[in-house]
Design a protein around this motif. Structure first.
Motif, PDB file in Angstrom:
ATOM      1  N   ILE A 211       1.020  -1.322   0.052  1.00 59.60           N
ATOM      2  CA  ILE A 211       0.120  -0.036  -0.110  1.00 59.60           C
ATOM      3  C   ILE A 211       0.843   1.211  -0.192  1.00 59.60           C
ATOM      4  CG2 ILE A 211      -1.771   1.322   1.197  1.00 59.60           C
ATOM      5  CD1 ILE A 211      -2.711  -1.548   2.536  1.00 59.60           C
ATOM      6  N   ALA A 212       0.515   2.190  -0.760  1.00 64.12           N
ATOM      7  CA  ALA A 212       1.448   3.575  -1.099  1.00 64.12           C
ATOM      8  C   ALA A 212       1.601   4.046   0.497  1.00 64.12           C
ATOM      9  CB  ALA A 212       0.986   4.300  -1.889  1.00 64.12           C
ATOM     10  N   THR A 213       2.884   4.621   0.595  1.00 63.72           N
ATOM     11  CA  THR A 213       3.064   5.175   1.940  1.00 63.72           C
ATOM     12  C   THR A 213       2.192   6.502   2.191  1.00 63.72           C
ATOM     13  OG1 THR A 213       5.426   4.839   1.179  1.00 63.72           O
ATOM     14  CG2 THR A 213       5.339   5.591   3.386  1.00 63.72           C
ATOM     15  N   LYS A 214       1.826   7.118   1.165  1.00 64.52           N
ATOM     16  CA  LYS A 214       1.061   8.295   1.116  1.00 64.52           C
ATOM     17  C   LYS A 214      -0.180   7.775   1.929  1.00 64.52           C
ATOM     18  CE  LYS A 214       0.506   9.916  -2.931  1.00 64.52           C
ATOM     19  NZ  LYS A 214       0.425  10.238  -4.390  1.00 64.52           N
ATOM     20  N   ARG A 215      -0.793   6.885   1.466  1.00 64.01           N
ATOM     21  CA  ARG A 215      -2.154   6.394   1.969  1.00 64.01           C
ATOM     22  C   ARG A 215      -2.099   5.794   3.344  1.00 64.01           C
ATOM     23  NH1 ARG A 215      -6.932   4.466   0.375  1.00 64.01           N
ATOM     24  NH2 ARG A 215      -7.472   2.422   1.110  1.00 64.01           N
ATOM     25  N   LEU A 216      -0.982   5.106   3.739  1.00 64.01           N
ATOM     26  CA  LEU A 216      -0.731   4.773   4.845  1.00 64.01           C
ATOM     27  C   LEU A 216      -0.459   5.931   5.969  1.00 64.01           C
ATOM     28  CD1 LEU A 216       1.422   1.534   4.556  1.00 64.01           C
ATOM     29  CD2 LEU A 216      -0.925   1.578   5.066  1.00 64.01           C
ATOM     30  N   ASP A 217       0.091   7.281   5.610  1.00 70.57           N
ATOM     31  CA  ASP A 217       0.321   8.160   6.258  1.00 70.57           C
ATOM     32  C   ASP A 217      -1.053   8.644   6.618  1.00 70.57           C
ATOM     33  OD1 ASP A 217       2.966   7.774   6.290  1.00 70.57           O
ATOM     34  OD2 ASP A 217       3.345   9.174   4.616  1.00 70.57           O
ATOM     35  N   ILE A 218      -1.852   8.935   5.720  1.00 69.20           N
ATOM     36  CA  ILE A 218      -3.385   9.383   5.912  1.00 69.20           C
ATOM     37  C   ILE A 218      -4.058   8.611   6.986  1.00 69.20           C
ATOM     38  CG2 ILE A 218      -5.450   9.839   4.881  1.00 69.20           C
ATOM     39  CD1 ILE A 218      -3.751  10.663   2.539  1.00 69.20           C
ATOM     40  N   ASP A 219      -4.076   7.150   6.765  1.00 67.06           N
ATOM     41  CA  ASP A 219      -4.753   6.006   7.420  1.00 67.06           C
ATOM     42  C   ASP A 219      -3.906   4.814   7.548  1.00 67.06           C
ATOM     43  OD1 ASP A 219      -6.532   4.720   8.664  1.00 67.06           O
ATOM     44  OD2 ASP A 219      -7.799   4.483   7.043  1.00 67.06           O
ATOM     45  N   PRO A 220      -3.229   4.894   8.843  1.00 64.10           N
ATOM     46  CA  PRO A 220      -2.545   3.691   8.782  1.00 64.10           C
ATOM     47  C   PRO A 220      -3.483   2.322   9.025  1.00 64.10           C
ATOM     48  CG  PRO A 220      -2.213   5.239  10.762  1.00 64.10           C
ATOM     49  CD  PRO A 220      -3.129   5.625   9.795  1.00 64.10           C
ATOM     50  N   THR A 221      -4.626   2.564   9.394  1.00 65.31           N
ATOM     51  CA  THR A 221      -5.264   1.317   9.345  1.00 65.31           C
ATOM     52  C   THR A 221      -5.936   0.558   7.932  1.00 65.31           C
ATOM     53  OG1 THR A 221      -7.556   2.588   9.766  1.00 65.31           O
ATOM     54  CG2 THR A 221      -6.090   2.059  11.716  1.00 65.31           C
ATOM     55  N   ALA A 222      -5.597   1.339   6.795  1.00 62.01           N
ATOM     56  CA  ALA A 222      -6.080   1.088   5.693  1.00 62.01           C
ATOM     57  C   ALA A 222      -5.653  -0.318   5.429  1.00 62.01           C
ATOM     58  CB  ALA A 222      -5.236   1.938   4.723  1.00 62.01           C
ATOM     59  N   THR A 223      -6.360  -1.254   4.802  1.00 61.43           N
ATOM     60  CA  THR A 223      -6.147  -2.691   4.673  1.00 61.43           C
ATOM     61  C   THR A 223      -6.133  -2.741   3.243  1.00 61.43           C
ATOM     62  OG1 THR A 223      -8.686  -3.165   4.709  1.00 61.43           O
ATOM     63  CG2 THR A 223      -7.320  -3.300   6.825  1.00 61.43           C
ATOM     64  N   ARG A 224      -6.468  -1.928   2.325  1.00 61.81           N
ATOM     65  CA  ARG A 224      -6.312  -2.249   0.853  1.00 61.81           C
ATOM     66  C   ARG A 224      -5.578  -1.142   0.352  1.00 61.81           C
ATOM     67  NH1 ARG A 224     -12.308  -3.185  -0.718  1.00 61.81           N
ATOM     68  NH2 ARG A 224     -12.556  -1.786   0.771  1.00 61.81           N
ATOM     69  N   CYS A 225      -5.169  -1.344  -0.894  1.00 55.99           N
ATOM     70  CA  CYS A 225      -4.395  -0.303  -1.698  1.00 55.99           C
ATOM     71  C   CYS A 225      -5.448   0.571  -2.322  1.00 55.99           C
ATOM     72  CB  CYS A 225      -3.500  -0.843  -2.716  1.00 55.99           C
ATOM     73  SG  CYS A 225      -4.230  -1.814  -3.873  1.00 55.99           S
ATOM     74  N   ALA A 226      -4.975   1.613  -2.778  1.00 59.46           N
ATOM     75  CA  ALA A 226      -5.898   2.600  -3.255  1.00 59.46           C
ATOM     76  C   ALA A 226      -6.734   2.040  -4.587  1.00 59.46           C
ATOM     77  CB  ALA A 226      -5.255   3.841  -3.732  1.00 59.46           C
ATOM     78  N   PRO A 227      -6.103   1.378  -5.516  1.00 52.39           N
ATOM     79  CA  PRO A 227      -6.818   0.917  -6.621  1.00 52.39           C
ATOM     80  C   PRO A 227      -7.710   0.037  -6.174  1.00 52.39           C
ATOM     81  CG  PRO A 227      -4.641   1.031  -7.276  1.00 52.39           C
ATOM     82  CD  PRO A 227      -4.652   1.184  -5.630  1.00 52.39           C
ATOM     83  N   CYS A 228      -7.558  -0.884  -5.467  1.00 49.87           N
ATOM     84  CA  CYS A 228      -8.437  -2.102  -4.729  1.00 49.87           C
ATOM     85  C   CYS A 228      -9.771  -1.509  -3.945  1.00 49.87           C
ATOM     86  CB  CYS A 228      -7.823  -3.093  -3.919  1.00 49.87           C
ATOM     87  SG  CYS A 228      -6.840  -4.102  -4.593  1.00 49.87           S
ATOM     88  N   ALA A 229      -9.439  -0.263  -3.106  1.00 54.40           N
ATOM     89  CA  ALA A 229     -10.224   0.414  -2.482  1.00 54.40           C
ATOM     90  C   ALA A 229     -11.434   1.047  -3.189  1.00 54.40           C
ATOM     91  CB  ALA A 229      -9.685   1.327  -1.289  1.00 54.40           C
ATOM     92  N   SER A 230     -10.765   1.769  -4.274  1.00 57.62           N
ATOM     93  CA  SER A 230     -11.622   2.524  -5.091  1.00 57.62           C
ATOM     94  C   SER A 230     -12.381   1.592  -6.237  1.00 57.62           C
ATOM     95  CB  SER A 230     -10.778   3.664  -5.821  1.00 57.62           C
ATOM     96  OG  SER A 230      -9.685   3.056  -6.636  1.00 57.62           O
TER      97      SER A 230
END
Ligand SMILES: [Zn+2]
Length: 113
Positions: free
Chosen positions: A92-111
């Motif tokens: 998962i992109a660090t950018k995304r984890l920095d916003i939400d470290p509890t994210a379980t999916r990468c941005a493409p999968c989440a969207s």
């Protein structure tokens, strides 16, 4: 490919967890059942008191939902799975984890949902 700095996110997650727990502890009184005794309510009407209690309960529900996500993320840190998408297994992109470290999916999968 650089490894995900799991220790950094562990620290972020643990700090957030401690914050939530102390917020929850501070708000404990607000969730107590509303007293019917007018004396203890003071100048608040019973309806105001009930409304505040409902708000406090809703906040607490949000906090415990976030705590569950944080605990799950900390477990992934322990298991060495932190930062990898639960769907496609990619990092998962660090950018995304920095916003939400509890994210379980990468941005493409989440969207893609
Ligand atoms: Zn993915």
């Amino acid at each position: 490919m650089s490894a995900i700095d799991a220790d950094h996110y562990r620290a972020v997650l643990e700090a957030r967890r401690a914050d939530l727990l102390s917020l929850s502890d501070n708000a404990k009184d607000a969730r107590k059942p509303v007293e019917l005794d007018q004396q203890s309510i003071g100048r608040l009407s019973r309806q105001d008191a009930l409304q505040q209690q409902a708000m406090a309960k809703a906040q607490e529900a949000r906090r415990s939902a976030e705590l569950r996500k944080i605990d799950a993320a900390l477990l992934r840190v322990e298991e060495g799975e932190f930062g990898y998408c639960a769907e496609c297994g990619e990092a998962i992109a660090t950018k995304r984890l920095d916003i939400d470290p509890t994210a379980t999916r990468c941005a493409p999968c989440a969207s893609a949902q």
